[in-house]
Every structure is written in structure tokens, then in C-alpha cells.
Design a protein around this motif. Structure first.
Motif, PDB file in Angstrom:
ATOM      1  N   ASP A 122       0.824  -1.209   0.000  1.00 41.96           N
ATOM      2  CA  ASP A 122       0.000   0.000   0.000  1.00 41.96           C
ATOM      3  C   ASP A 122       0.858   1.259   0.000  1.00 41.96           C
ATOM      4  O   ASP A 122       2.099   1.199  -0.044  1.00 41.96           O
ATOM      5  CB  ASP A 122      -1.009  -0.016   1.156  1.00 41.96           C
ATOM      6  N   ASP A 177      -7.211   2.318  -1.953  1.00 40.16           N
ATOM      7  CA  ASP A 177      -7.938   3.190  -1.043  1.00 40.16           C
ATOM      8  C   ASP A 177      -7.999   2.508   0.318  1.00 40.16           C
ATOM      9  O   ASP A 177      -6.979   2.085   0.835  1.00 40.16           O
ATOM     10  CB  ASP A 177      -9.333   3.482  -1.616  1.00 40.16           C
ATOM     11  N   ASP A 178      -9.185   2.340   0.898  1.00 39.15           N
ATOM     12  CA  ASP A 178      -9.284   1.709   2.211  1.00 39.15           C
ATOM     13  C   ASP A 178      -9.688   0.244   2.112  1.00 39.15           C
ATOM     14  O   ASP A 178     -10.028  -0.380   3.106  1.00 39.15           O
ATOM     15  CB  ASP A 178     -10.311   2.468   3.074  1.00 39.15           C
ATOM     16  N   GLY A 189      -7.329   3.112  -9.496  1.00 35.41           N
ATOM     17  CA  GLY A 189      -8.370   4.117  -9.624  1.00 35.41           C
ATOM     18  C   GLY A 189      -9.388   3.821 -10.702  1.00 35.41           C
ATOM     19  O   GLY A 189     -10.505   4.359 -10.679  1.00 35.41           O
TER      20      GLY A 189
END
Length: 289
Positions: free
Chosen positions: A55, A111-112, A160
Motif C-alpha cells: 500500500d 484506497d481503504d 483508480g
């Protein structure tokens, strides 16, 4: 065949299994190893190292098929915990519940969300989702249908533009939005181009690169519409692909030769260099604790 590959910034991560799962980190500029460690023992005292994700904080997530978990590490190899609920000791019904990891093979982070593909046979929850704190989120739905099963997927990538799942036994690539909504399924096998996809990466131009173990084994590249595209030097400079990855500059990394070599290709798919030969590092495995 196990093995994982991930790139973040100047850090290249490679996993390898030899009686226990191992993680290697390399500095791409210095072309040298900066760290290596062994996964903590899981069920029965063993651990495998499959797919790998890194990450933005340079934390690593390693799929352990033998231990039915995803191990979370710092960049220094500190074990920060595990993701996934264990499957039942007996019976099969409990292996297809949200959050249960039954032989996880690959992991992706965006992202999360942490996405994990798993299973040895078709399962509705073949792609499990967690947040960074370990909370179980809604699994992805195969084809957008919560009752439809994934075909034992072996690879996943997320960015994304969304999530792509190599739905291995179905011979398809499934595309999802970043929020998990289904977009489309590329039924590549109908064109004779893909039968058993087990590795996948989205390239800088939006095309999808997949490795196949079907009758026409090798690397195949597709436009988002499913139209087959040339693979450039990838077709002649890779041998027995295990995993795929790419970096922010659009360069493509291929883990091949039974998971012991990493080659890099430019964004236009021209061969660049052999980045890592794990044969030079296998004798230096840390001893299991």
C-alpha cells in the motif's frame, strides 16, 4: 505454483515458498535486496506465500493459502496481524461466508479496501473484501449477481480505474468499479484467447495483461472491449509466468521461471532488464523461528 509480485515507489516485493513462505524486498535503484523474512507459522506449523500487495504506506499484504489468511507486515518485516476469518474444520458450507478465507491466492489494495481472491472450487464469496482495520466488507458479486459463483479466481488487481478479477475456472476477466459495482466480463475464451487466467495487471494505456495456463499458454493482452492486442517483447522474454505487476511509470514487471526471476519491460512493452534472480538469494532464507 505460488509466488507474488508488487511494486510501490522504489520498492519491489517478491514472495516465494519453500517449506515456508518468504518475502523479499529489493531497492529498484540500487538493484539490491534490502530485507527478507519468513512468514510466521500458521496452521500445522507451516505457511505459504502467494500473492502480494503493497500500500501507499509501504505495508505489505501476503496471501497465505495454507494458513487461510492474509498476513500484514510493515516494510521492515514486522508482523502487524492477519486478515480473514478461518474456515470451519469440517464441512464446506461455512467456507462460503463473508470474511472467511479458504485458501486465499492473491490480494490487492486500493484506497481503504483490501481485496482477496480465494477458493479451490466455485464460490459466491470468491472475492472477499476488508477495510484496513480488518472489518469485513461486502464481497464482490460475480457478474453483479450475489447468487452466482466465482470460478476459483487466482489473481486480482485494483487501482483508480477499478478492480479486475482473473476468474480462472470460468476463463474470464471480470471488471468492477472501485466501489465494487460490476462493470463487465471479458469472455476471452470464446475467442480462443484465454482459458485459465491466473495473473492479471492493468497497463498504463488501460489495456489488461493476463497470463494463461490453457491450451494457448502464455501472456495475452486485451483492450477493455476484449479485443486482443500485441504483447511486444513480453511474448519472447518471459518463460513460465507466475505473477505480473506494474509501476507508476507504466513499466511492467514479470515474475517467471517458477517464481525465481523478475524481468522489467518499458511502458511500450520493450524488454528492459532482468531485475532480480532469486536463485542468488534462496540460500539466504531466514531460518524459521
Amino acid at each position: 505454483m505460488l509466488g507474488g509480485l508488487a511494486v510501490r515507489g522504489n520498492l519491489l516485493g517478491v514472495t516465494y515458498s519453500a517449506s515456508r513462505g518468504h518475502v523479499f524486498l529489493f531497492d529498484l535503484e540500487a538493484r539490491q535486496r534490502v530485507s527478507a523474512w519468513t512468514l510466521p507459522a500458521g496452521r500445522g506449523g507451516y505457511a505459504d506465500a502467494g500473492g502480494l500487495a503493497i500500500d501507499e504506506h509501504f505495508h505489505l499484504y501476503v496471501a497465505d493459502p495454507h494458513g487461510d489468511r492474509v498476513c500484514h507486515f510493515s516494510a521492515f518485516g514486522r508482523h502487524l496481524g492477519d486478515f480473514g476469518l478461518p474456515p470451519p474444520v469440517a464441512g464446506d458450507a461455512g467456507r462460503d461466508r463473508p470474511g472467511v478465507l479458504d485458501r486465499p491466492h492473491a490480494v490487492a489494495v486500493f484506497d481503504d479496501r483490501i481485496y482477496v481472491v480465494m477458493g479451490e472450487q466455485p464460490r459466491r464469496r470468491g472475492v472477499q473484501c476488508f477495510d484496513r482495520r480488518g472489518a469485513v466488507l461486502r464481497p464482490l458479486a460475480s457478474g453483479g449477481d450475489v447468487e452466482r459463483a466465482f470460478g476459483a479466481p487466482r489473481a486480482i488487481c485494483a487501482d483508480g480505474a477499478g478492480v479486475v478479477v482473473a476468474d480462472t475456472l470460468r476463463g474470464t476477466l471480470q471488471r468492477f468499479r472501485p466501489d465494487g459495482g460490476f462493470i463487465a466480463e471479458l469472455r476471452c475464451a470464446e475467442a480462443g484467447a484465454l482459458a485459465r487466467p491466473f495473473a492479471v495487471a492493468r497497463l498504463a494505456d488501460g489495456s489488461l495483461l493476463a497470463a494463461d495456463r490453457g491450451d494457448r499458454a502464455g501472456l495475452v493482452r486485451f483492450a477493455p472491449t476484449g479485443r486482443e492486442l500485441p504483447v511486444g517483447d513480453l511474448g519472447t522474454h518471459s518463460d513460465g509466468v507466475v505473477a505480473l505487476a506494474n509501476d507508476a511509470a507504466g513499466r511492467v514487471y514479470v515474475l517467471d521461471r517458477a517464481g525465481e526471476r523478475v524481468c522489467r519491460f518499458a511502458a511500450d512493452l520493450r524488454f528492459d532488464a532482468v531485475i532480480v534472480d532469486l536463485a542468488e538469494h534462496l540460500d539466504d532464507f531466514p531460518s524459521p523461528p
